[in-house]
Design an enzyme around this catalytic site. Structure first.
Site, PDB file in Angstrom:
ATOM      1  N   ARG A   1      43.833  30.230  46.555  1.00  0.00           N
ATOM      2  CA  ARG A   1      44.195  31.286  47.505  1.00  0.00           C
ATOM      3  C   ARG A   1      45.708  31.284  47.672  1.00  0.00           C
ATOM      4  O   ARG A   1      46.290  30.263  48.038  1.00  0.00           O
ATOM      5  CB  ARG A   1      43.539  31.107  48.867  1.00  0.00           C
ATOM      6  CG  ARG A   1      43.945  32.263  49.809  1.00  0.00           C
ATOM      7  CD  ARG A   1      43.200  32.306  51.120  1.00  0.00           C
ATOM      8  NE  ARG A   1      43.534  33.556  51.811  1.00  0.00           N
ATOM      9  CZ  ARG A   1      42.681  34.283  52.511  1.00  0.00           C
ATOM     10  NH1 ARG A   1      41.436  33.892  52.632  1.00  0.00           N
ATOM     11  NH2 ARG A   1      43.072  35.402  53.093  1.00  0.00           N
TER      12      ARG A   1
ATOM     13  N   ASP B   1      46.005  37.014  47.891  1.00  0.00           N
ATOM     14  CA  ASP B   1      46.453  37.425  49.213  1.00  0.00           C
ATOM     15  C   ASP B   1      47.976  37.402  49.316  1.00  0.00           C
ATOM     16  O   ASP B   1      48.628  36.574  48.676  1.00  0.00           O
ATOM     17  CB  ASP B   1      45.826  36.490  50.264  1.00  0.00           C
ATOM     18  CG  ASP B   1      45.908  37.065  51.663  1.00  0.00           C
ATOM     19  OD1 ASP B   1      46.075  38.303  51.806  1.00  0.00           O
ATOM     20  OD2 ASP B   1      45.812  36.285  52.630  1.00  0.00           O
TER      21      ASP B   1
ATOM     22  N   GLU C   1      36.886  23.002  43.747  1.00  0.00           N
ATOM     23  CA  GLU C   1      38.130  22.374  44.186  1.00  0.00           C
ATOM     24  C   GLU C   1      39.028  23.483  44.720  1.00  0.00           C
ATOM     25  O   GLU C   1      39.146  24.553  44.108  1.00  0.00           O
ATOM     26  CB  GLU C   1      38.825  21.670  43.007  1.00  0.00           C
ATOM     27  CG  GLU C   1      38.029  20.514  42.430  1.00  0.00           C
ATOM     28  CD  GLU C   1      37.921  19.343  43.410  1.00  0.00           C
ATOM     29  OE1 GLU C   1      38.837  19.149  44.229  1.00  0.00           O
ATOM     30  OE2 GLU C   1      36.896  18.625  43.356  1.00  0.00           O
TER      31      GLU C   1
ATOM     32  N   ASN D   1      38.094  44.735  54.092  1.00  0.00           N
ATOM     33  CA  ASN D   1      39.323  45.503  53.854  1.00  0.00           C
ATOM     34  C   ASN D   1      39.091  46.998  54.009  1.00  0.00           C
ATOM     35  O   ASN D   1      40.023  47.770  54.218  1.00  0.00           O
ATOM     36  CB  ASN D   1      39.886  45.233  52.447  1.00  0.00           C
ATOM     37  CG  ASN D   1      40.418  43.827  52.241  1.00  0.00           C
ATOM     38  OD1 ASN D   1      40.427  43.308  51.124  1.00  0.00           O
ATOM     39  ND2 ASN D   1      40.877  43.199  53.302  1.00  0.00           N
ATOM     40  N   TRP D   2      37.833  47.413  53.907  1.00  0.00           N
ATOM     41  CA  TRP D   2      37.491  48.833  54.052  1.00  0.00           C
ATOM     42  C   TRP D   2      37.907  49.359  55.433  1.00  0.00           C
ATOM     43  O   TRP D   2      38.116  50.545  55.626  1.00  0.00           O
ATOM     44  CB  TRP D   2      35.984  49.016  53.854  1.00  0.00           C
ATOM     45  CG  TRP D   2      35.654  50.330  53.250  1.00  0.00           C
ATOM     46  CD1 TRP D   2      35.423  51.497  53.929  1.00  0.00           C
ATOM     47  CD2 TRP D   2      35.542  50.649  51.857  1.00  0.00           C
ATOM     48  NE1 TRP D   2      35.175  52.514  53.049  1.00  0.00           N
ATOM     49  CE2 TRP D   2      35.233  52.014  51.768  1.00  0.00           C
ATOM     50  CE3 TRP D   2      35.659  49.895  50.673  1.00  0.00           C
ATOM     51  CZ2 TRP D   2      35.058  52.657  50.551  1.00  0.00           C
ATOM     52  CZ3 TRP D   2      35.480  50.544  49.466  1.00  0.00           C
ATOM     53  CH2 TRP D   2      35.178  51.899  49.414  1.00  0.00           C
TER      54      TRP D   2
HETATM   55  C1  IPE Z   1      41.080  38.499  51.407  1.00  0.00           C
HETATM   56  O1  IPE Z   1      42.336  38.783  51.958  1.00  0.00           O
HETATM   57  C2  IPE Z   1      40.635  39.634  50.553  1.00  0.00           C
HETATM   58  C3  IPE Z   1      41.393  39.863  49.333  1.00  0.00           C
HETATM   59  C4  IPE Z   1      42.397  39.145  48.889  1.00  0.00           C
HETATM   60  C5  IPE Z   1      40.961  40.975  48.554  1.00  0.00           C
HETATM   61  P1  IPE Z   1      42.467  39.356  53.434  1.00  0.00           P
HETATM   62  O2  IPE Z   1      43.920  39.567  53.670  1.00  0.00           O
HETATM   63  O3  IPE Z   1      41.597  40.532  53.614  1.00  0.00           O
HETATM   64  O4  IPE Z   1      41.892  38.162  54.306  1.00  0.00           O
HETATM   65  P2  IPE Z   1      42.065  37.841  55.844  1.00  0.00           P
HETATM   66  O5  IPE Z   1      41.848  39.125  56.595  1.00  0.00           O
HETATM   67  O6  IPE Z   1      43.459  37.356  56.035  1.00  0.00           O
HETATM   68  O7  IPE Z   1      41.033  36.798  56.119  1.00  0.00           O
HETATM   69  C1  IPE Z   2      45.840  41.092  49.505  1.00  0.00           C
HETATM   70  O1  IPE Z   2      47.029  41.281  50.171  1.00  0.00           O
HETATM   71  C2  IPE Z   2      45.286  42.382  48.953  1.00  0.00           C
HETATM   72  C3  IPE Z   2      44.131  42.885  49.699  1.00  0.00           C
HETATM   73  C4  IPE Z   2      43.550  42.246  50.676  1.00  0.00           C
HETATM   74  C5  IPE Z   2      43.616  44.162  49.300  1.00  0.00           C
HETATM   75  P1  IPE Z   2      47.066  41.752  51.677  1.00  0.00           P
HETATM   76  O2  IPE Z   2      47.100  43.234  51.714  1.00  0.00           O
HETATM   77  O3  IPE Z   2      46.006  41.128  52.492  1.00  0.00           O
HETATM   78  O4  IPE Z   2      48.481  41.184  52.096  1.00  0.00           O
HETATM   79  P2  IPE Z   2      48.868  40.512  53.470  1.00  0.00           P
HETATM   80  O5  IPE Z   2      47.882  39.407  53.727  1.00  0.00           O
HETATM   81  O6  IPE Z   2      48.800  41.590  54.505  1.00  0.00           O
HETATM   82  O7  IPE Z   2      50.263  40.019  53.243  1.00  0.00           O
HETATM   83 MG    MG Z   3      45.869  39.386  53.557  1.00  0.00          MG
END
Ligand code: IPE
Ligand code: IPE
Ligand code: MG
Length: 248
Positions: A190, A23, A209, A71-72
């Site tokens: 994470r 993330d 963990e 994410n979709w």
């Molecule tokens: C989790 O990250 C999914 C991936 C890293 C692929 P998100 O950015 O989608 O999670 P939320 O929305 O902050 O919970």
């Molecule tokens: C993780 O990074 C990648 C995916 C979820 C696809 P993000 O795109 O969620 O990045 P932030 O959380 O907006 O910084």
């Molecule tokens: Mg994110």
């Protein structure tokens, strides 16, 4: 299936499974005045470095969360970009994985994936299937709750009596190309500062963990993976038992 040499007490050693919620790509980029796409590109480069470094750190299974089912619902242009980037990532990783003995498989739903991406997934899974050094699992359009529901439906349809934990883990793993029981996560990382699971490997992480870091994923370097693993090795996993140091 990755098999480990037995422990000194002659029990087979369980594979060491590290999972990462990658993330922070978007925030990494916008903080630098760049586009979210730039952030995702930098995230793919970081993932490549981690995949390369992990086997030498004793990682047997590495599961990377690349795209969640939620994410979709992001802007269509971002989703399209991510899907293209994933196809490119798989194409480039394919040869590298074959050379390094890494078996690559993809978990998650394939129903919504573009045909070209599904074809690439099939190609990479079969081209790398002989890899024994490490198993790399990339989660694409992945939702742990959906995976659990599908495993439950498969179990119900099989007409078997109520599943045991082991039986259910087999049903849960049956979706992947490897068709082996869903592996328990040892260390769940994470990046990006949030402290949540976002529907990732819920069953498999029952006793994982957890390691949370403020580092944005594009800056998560192999040295930090090494620190996370060192931190994990210092912990005592009790699985509900009493501390080992306690008098009997
Ligand atoms: C989790 O990250 C999914 C991936 C890293 C692929 P998100 O950015 O989608 O999670 P939320 O929305 O902050 O919970
Ligand atoms: C993780 O990074 C990648 C995916 C979820 C696809 P993000 O795109 O969620 O990045 P932030 O959380 O907006 O910084
Ligand atoms: Mg994110």
């Amino acid at each position: 299936m990755i098999e480990r040499a037995p422990d000194s007490d002659n029990r087979p050693r369980a594979p060491f499974h590290v999972a990462a919620i990658m993330d922070g790509n978007g925030r990494y980029a916008t903080a630098r005045g760049r586009t979210r796409s730039d952030g995702h590109r930098a995230g793919a480069t970081a993932a490549r470095r981690i995949v390369e470094a992990a086997p030498d750190m004793g990682v047997d299974i590495l599961t990377l969360f690349a795209l969640s089912s939620e994410n979709w619902n992001r802007p269509p242009a971002e989703v399209r970009f991510l899907l293209q980037l994933l196809r490119r990532f798989l194409r480039l990783e394919c040869r590298r994985c074959v050379e390094r003995g890494v078996r690559l498989s993809v978990i998650g739903s394939r129903r919504r994936l573009p045909a070209r991406l599904v074809a690439m997934v099939d190609h990479v899974e079969s081209a790398t299937s002989a890899g024994r050094r490490m198993q790399l699992r990339v989660a694409i359009d992945y939702s742990s709750r959906d995976a659990i529901l599908e495993a439950a439906a498969r179990w119900a349809a099989s007409g078997e009596p109520a599943p045991t934990r082991e039986g259910f883990a087999r049903a849960l793993g049956a979706t992947g190309a490897l068709a082996s029981p869903a592996p328990e996560v040892d260390l769940l990382i994470r990046t990006g500062g949030e402290k949540r699971l976002s529907d990732f490997l819920l069953w498999e992480s029952a006793y994982a963990e957890l390691y949370f870091t403020d580092t944005m994923w594009p800056e998560f370097a192999p040295a930090e993976l090494e620190r996370a693993i060192a931190d994990y090795r210092r912990r005592e996993r009790r699985f509900g038992l009493v501390p080992r140091s306690d008098p009997a």
